[in-house]
Motif scaffolding. Sequence first.
Motif, PDB file in Angstrom:
ATOM      1  N   LEU A 118       0.825  -1.204   0.000  1.00  0.00           N
ATOM      2  CA  LEU A 118       0.000   0.000   0.000  1.00  0.00           C
ATOM      3  C   LEU A 118       0.862   1.258   0.000  1.00  0.00           C
ATOM      4  CD1 LEU A 118      -2.874   1.088   0.053  1.00  0.00           C
ATOM      5  CD2 LEU A 118      -2.786   0.999   2.556  1.00  0.00           C
ATOM      6  N   THR A 119       1.962   1.236   0.736  1.00  0.00           N
ATOM      7  CA  THR A 119       2.860   2.387   0.775  1.00  0.00           C
ATOM      8  C   THR A 119       3.488   2.630  -0.597  1.00  0.00           C
ATOM      9  OG1 THR A 119       3.343   1.968   3.105  1.00  0.00           O
ATOM     10  CG2 THR A 119       4.858   3.412   1.925  1.00  0.00           C
ATOM     11  N   LYS A 120       3.853   1.551  -1.291  1.00  0.00           N
ATOM     12  CA  LYS A 120       4.384   1.714  -2.647  1.00  0.00           C
ATOM     13  C   LYS A 120       3.339   2.331  -3.575  1.00  0.00           C
ATOM     14  CE  LYS A 120       7.990  -1.806  -2.543  1.00  0.00           C
ATOM     15  NZ  LYS A 120       8.545  -3.037  -3.113  1.00  0.00           N
ATOM     16  N   PHE A 121       2.089   1.931  -3.383  1.00  0.00           N
ATOM     17  CA  PHE A 121       1.023   2.502  -4.211  1.00  0.00           C
ATOM     18  C   PHE A 121       0.828   3.981  -3.885  1.00  0.00           C
ATOM     19  CE2 PHE A 121      -3.590   3.274  -5.006  1.00  0.00           C
ATOM     20  CZ  PHE A 121      -3.530   3.194  -6.396  1.00  0.00           C
ATOM     21  N   ILE A 122       0.941   4.348  -2.609  1.00  0.00           N
ATOM     22  CA  ILE A 122       0.853   5.758  -2.223  1.00  0.00           C
ATOM     23  C   ILE A 122       1.947   6.558  -2.921  1.00  0.00           C
ATOM     24  CG2 ILE A 122       1.135   7.394  -0.312  1.00  0.00           C
ATOM     25  CD1 ILE A 122      -0.066   5.242   1.518  1.00  0.00           C
ATOM     26  N   VAL A 123       3.166   6.009  -2.921  1.00  0.00           N
ATOM     27  CA  VAL A 123       4.282   6.689  -3.590  1.00  0.00           C
ATOM     28  C   VAL A 123       3.989   6.853  -5.074  1.00  0.00           C
ATOM     29  CG1 VAL A 123       6.722   6.509  -4.234  1.00  0.00           C
ATOM     30  CG2 VAL A 123       6.004   5.944  -1.901  1.00  0.00           C
ATOM     31  N   TYR A 124       3.451   5.826  -5.696  1.00  0.00           N
ATOM     32  CA  TYR A 124       3.070   5.923  -7.119  1.00  0.00           C
ATOM     33  C   TYR A 124       2.104   7.090  -7.329  1.00  0.00           C
ATOM     34  CZ  TYR A 124       0.068   5.118 -11.147  1.00  0.00           C
ATOM     35  OH  TYR A 124      -0.683   5.296 -12.285  1.00  0.00           O
ATOM     36  N   CYS A 125       1.077   7.185  -6.483  1.00  0.00           N
ATOM     37  CA  CYS A 125       0.087   8.258  -6.615  1.00  0.00           C
ATOM     38  C   CYS A 125       0.727   9.633  -6.437  1.00  0.00           C
ATOM     39  CB  CYS A 125      -1.044   8.066  -5.609  1.00  0.00           C
ATOM     40  SG  CYS A 125      -2.114   6.641  -5.930  1.00  0.00           S
ATOM     41  N   LEU A 126       1.599   9.761  -5.446  1.00  0.00           N
ATOM     42  CA  LEU A 126       2.288  11.036  -5.219  1.00  0.00           C
ATOM     43  C   LEU A 126       3.155  11.404  -6.418  1.00  0.00           C
ATOM     44  CD1 LEU A 126       3.322  10.614  -1.471  1.00  0.00           C
ATOM     45  CD2 LEU A 126       1.607  12.203  -2.368  1.00  0.00           C
ATOM     46  N   GLU A 127       3.861  10.421  -6.956  1.00  0.00           N
ATOM     47  CA  GLU A 127       4.719  10.672  -8.119  1.00  0.00           C
ATOM     48  C   GLU A 127       3.896  11.130  -9.324  1.00  0.00           C
ATOM     49  OE1 GLU A 127       8.335  10.154  -8.761  1.00  0.00           O
ATOM     50  OE2 GLU A 127       8.141  10.624  -6.629  1.00  0.00           O
ATOM     51  N   GLU A 128       2.791  10.427  -9.597  1.00  0.00           N
ATOM     52  CA  GLU A 128       1.959  10.771 -10.743  1.00  0.00           C
ATOM     53  C   GLU A 128       1.350  12.169 -10.575  1.00  0.00           C
ATOM     54  OE1 GLU A 128       1.458   8.897 -13.721  1.00  0.00           O
ATOM     55  OE2 GLU A 128       3.269   8.125 -12.756  1.00  0.00           O
ATOM     56  N   ALA A 129       0.914  12.487  -9.365  1.00  0.00           N
ATOM     57  CA  ALA A 129       0.329  13.804  -9.123  1.00  0.00           C
ATOM     58  C   ALA A 129       1.380  14.901  -9.284  1.00  0.00           C
ATOM     59  CB  ALA A 129      -0.295  13.853  -7.737  1.00  0.00           C
ATOM     60  N   CYS A 130       2.574  14.663  -8.750  1.00  0.00           N
ATOM     61  CA  CYS A 130       3.644  15.665  -8.865  1.00  0.00           C
ATOM     62  C   CYS A 130       4.018  15.922 -10.319  1.00  0.00           C
ATOM     63  CB  CYS A 130       4.867  15.232  -8.068  1.00  0.00           C
ATOM     64  SG  CYS A 130       4.656  15.303  -6.270  1.00  0.00           S
ATOM     65  N   LYS A 131       3.987  14.879 -11.138  1.00  0.00           N
ATOM     66  CA  LYS A 131       4.300  15.043 -12.563  1.00  0.00           C
ATOM     67  C   LYS A 131       3.292  15.947 -13.263  1.00  0.00           C
ATOM     68  CE  LYS A 131       6.399  10.439 -13.021  1.00  0.00           C
ATOM     69  NZ  LYS A 131       6.179   9.049 -13.514  1.00  0.00           N
ATOM     70  N   LYS A 132       2.070  16.027 -12.719  1.00  0.00           N
ATOM     71  CA  LYS A 132       1.019  16.828 -13.336  1.00  0.00           C
ATOM     72  C   LYS A 132       1.028  18.285 -12.871  1.00  0.00           C
ATOM     73  CE  LYS A 132      -3.134  14.993 -13.527  1.00  0.00           C
ATOM     74  NZ  LYS A 132      -3.509  14.906 -14.966  1.00  0.00           N
ATOM     75  N   CYS A 133       1.916  18.626 -11.941  1.00  0.00           N
ATOM     76  CA  CYS A 133       1.974  19.996 -11.434  1.00  0.00           C
ATOM     77  C   CYS A 133       2.452  20.968 -12.507  1.00  0.00           C
ATOM     78  CB  CYS A 133       2.918  20.086 -10.232  1.00  0.00           C
ATOM     79  SG  CYS A 133       2.235  19.473  -8.687  1.00  0.00           S
ATOM     80  N   PHE A 134       1.799  22.123 -12.586  1.00  0.00           N
ATOM     81  CA  PHE A 134       2.322  23.233 -13.386  1.00  0.00           C
ATOM     82  C   PHE A 134       3.288  23.982 -12.465  1.00  0.00           C
ATOM     83  CE2 PHE A 134      -2.113  23.072 -15.345  1.00  0.00           C
ATOM     84  CZ  PHE A 134      -1.697  22.296 -16.413  1.00  0.00           C
ATOM     85  N   GLU A 135       4.513  23.505 -12.381  1.00  0.00           N
ATOM     86  CA  GLU A 135       5.419  23.915 -11.307  1.00  0.00           C
ATOM     87  C   GLU A 135       5.611  25.421 -11.198  1.00  0.00           C
ATOM     88  OE1 GLU A 135       8.500  21.800  -9.753  1.00  0.00           O
ATOM     89  OE2 GLU A 135       6.923  20.355  -9.389  1.00  0.00           O
ATOM     90  N   GLU A 136       5.678  26.134 -12.305  1.00  0.00           N
ATOM     91  CA  GLU A 136       5.915  27.569 -12.241  1.00  0.00           C
ATOM     92  C   GLU A 136       4.706  28.314 -11.691  1.00  0.00           C
ATOM     93  OE1 GLU A 136       8.634  29.085 -12.734  1.00  0.00           O
ATOM     94  OE2 GLU A 136       9.897  27.591 -13.701  1.00  0.00           O
ATOM     95  N   VAL A 137       3.529  27.680 -11.726  1.00  0.00           N
ATOM     96  CA  VAL A 137       2.292  28.324 -11.283  1.00  0.00           C
ATOM     97  C   VAL A 137       1.864  27.808  -9.915  1.00  0.00           C
ATOM     98  CG1 VAL A 137      -0.118  28.791 -11.855  1.00  0.00           C
ATOM     99  CG2 VAL A 137       1.586  28.582 -13.685  1.00  0.00           C
TER     100      VAL A 137
END
Length: 228
Positions: A118-137
């Motif tokens: 479950l913790t590995k799956f949480i990390v996957y979700c965090l990684e995928e969400a972070c990739k979708k960030c418009f970092e400059e905004v």
Amino acid sequence: MSEITDGKQVSYADLKDLKERMKLISEADPNQYHNELSLKRYLKAFNTVDAAFQAILKTNKWRNEYQVATLNEDNIIVKKHLENNKARVLRHRDMIGRPVIYIPARNHNVNDRSIDELTKFIVYCLEEACKKCFEEVVDNLCIVFDLKDFGLNCMDYQMIKNLIWLLSRHYPERLGVCLVLNAPGLFSGCWAVIKGWLDENTSSKVVFVSTEEELCKYLIPDILPQDM
């Protein structure tokens, strides 16, 4: 001089110092993933250059040992939890452009799970969400816990502890808001325990939402899945 971000100051001198230290890491590991925005998040979270640099070294070591790069949709653990609708990174964003991680509590049973998986799956979700960030905004996330049909068998304190640890140690300043929807009365005792684990800043980001009108301040209700 300093830059104010989310109410916290990041000194240009500190940022320059941290960048210089990071050059040594980049020479040894060209694939290390920290950019200037990431360095600012670590400085905000850990306050000093020394503490931020040590935290980055620990994160890099953890990412390698935990094999974060292998946690993708083809990973057998990730695939299983996606099929079981444990959580999902939504296609749409919240009102200010934050990626949304949606977690339906009713699909979770503390008595029928592997905390490591479950913790590995949480990390996957965090990684995928972070990739979708418009970092400059906007470079932080919206996490939604939907407590519809919640029962005490859904309450997984160890999973929550692991999520708090991940956000504080390896995804600092990534949490923008945590929405708790449809919380039943019996959750109040659970929240009293969880709140004791949070610092004041993180606790202030947890918002209990009980009406659609309140929810609309943060996101459009129609983006929430109906198939989970």
